[in-house]
Structures are given as C-alpha cells and as structure tokens.
Write a protein that holds these residues in place. Structure first.
Motif, PDB file in Angstrom:
ATOM      1  N   ALA A   1      36.196  41.642  47.771  1.00 45.00           N
ATOM      2  CA  ALA A   1      37.771  41.882  48.448  1.00 45.00           C
ATOM      3  C   ALA A   1      38.597  42.145  47.273  1.00 45.00           C
ATOM      4  O   ALA A   1      38.806  41.443  46.237  1.00 45.00           O
ATOM      5  CB  ALA A   1      38.051  40.741  49.234  1.00 45.00           C
TER       6      ALA A   1
ATOM      7  N   GLU B   1      44.157  40.647  49.714  1.00 41.64           N
ATOM      8  CA  GLU B   1      44.195  39.690  50.784  1.00 41.64           C
ATOM      9  C   GLU B   1      45.273  39.935  51.834  1.00 41.64           C
ATOM     10  O   GLU B   1      46.407  40.326  51.344  1.00 41.64           O
ATOM     11  CB  GLU B   1      44.419  38.191  50.162  1.00 41.64           C
ATOM     12  N   ARG B   2      45.068  39.882  52.932  1.00 41.00           N
ATOM     13  CA  ARG B   2      46.109  40.276  54.089  1.00 41.00           C
ATOM     14  C   ARG B   2      46.903  38.817  53.967  1.00 41.00           C
ATOM     15  O   ARG B   2      46.528  37.799  54.329  1.00 41.00           O
ATOM     16  CB  ARG B   2      45.615  40.619  55.489  1.00 41.00           C
ATOM     17  N   VAL B   3      48.428  38.850  53.822  1.00 41.89           N
ATOM     18  CA  VAL B   3      49.079  37.706  54.137  1.00 41.89           C
ATOM     19  C   VAL B   3      50.274  38.122  54.882  1.00 41.89           C
ATOM     20  O   VAL B   3      50.984  39.056  54.405  1.00 41.89           O
ATOM     21  CB  VAL B   3      49.731  37.380  52.717  1.00 41.89           C
TER      22      VAL B   3
ATOM     23  N   VAL C   1      50.178  42.403  51.725  1.00 43.10           N
ATOM     24  CA  VAL C   1      48.964  42.215  50.858  1.00 43.10           C
ATOM     25  C   VAL C   1      49.213  41.902  49.638  1.00 43.10           C
ATOM     26  O   VAL C   1      50.258  42.076  49.034  1.00 43.10           O
ATOM     27  CB  VAL C   1      47.993  43.374  50.997  1.00 43.10           C
TER      28      VAL C   1
ATOM     29  N   THR D   1      43.604  40.327  44.748  1.00 38.86           N
ATOM     30  CA  THR D   1      42.613  39.237  44.696  1.00 38.86           C
ATOM     31  C   THR D   1      42.603  39.248  43.134  1.00 38.86           C
ATOM     32  O   THR D   1      43.018  40.032  42.364  1.00 38.86           O
ATOM     33  CB  THR D   1      41.522  39.255  45.088  1.00 38.86           C
TER      34      THR D   1
END
Length: 88
Positions: free
Chosen positions: A47, A50-52, A56, A59
């Motif tokens: 990955a 990271e979807r937040v 995003v 990583t």
C-alpha cells in the motif's frame, strides 16, 4: 517495471496533498489518478497511500517511492532536454 504515468501520479498526490488536486494539476480525473495509484500499488506489492477520512496520506513505502521517483523523473526530464538540445 513501474509505470511512469503512475509514478508521476503518486508524486503529484504527494506534492498536492490530495487525489483531486493532483488530478487537476495533471489534467486527469480523480478516478484516473486513483486507478494509476492502484496499479502502482499492485506493481509494488504494498500500500502506498492510506485513506484518512476523505483524504490520503503516504505510507512509509509510499514516501520512499515518492522520494526516489522524484529523482528518477528529474533525471528523465534532464535527459529529454539534453536530447532535444542536441537535435536543435
């Protein structure tokens, strides 16, 4: 081998802070940028984002890839300019 368009897409997301902003800057749709990132994640086997919430973040492997991709893309731009200058 990693796709250059996908690498440019990831670098743009890192630089612009969002998929939407990266898409606008590159002249693509957000969906196209997301597809490029997914392709790159598949090629890398990890990955990269990271979807937040609605955004995003990179990583750790994503940050490493962006750092190296920026250098590679800069070298490609220099190479292109050198070749074009030699033809002119």
């Amino acid at each position: 081998m990693m796709d250059l368009v996908a690498l440019r897409s990831l670098v743009a997301v890192a630089r612009d802070g969002s998929v939407v902003s990266a898409a606008a800057g590159l002249g693509y749709t957000p969906s196209a940028i997301s597809q490029q990132i997914k392709k790159l994640e598949s090629q890398a086997g990890v990955a990269l984002l990271e979807r937040v919430g609605r955004g995003v973040v990179l990583t750790e492997p994503g940050r490493l890839l962006v750092e190296r991709a920026e250098a590679i893309l800069a070298q490609l731009e220099e190479l292109t300019a050198s070749v074009q200058a030699g033809q002119g």
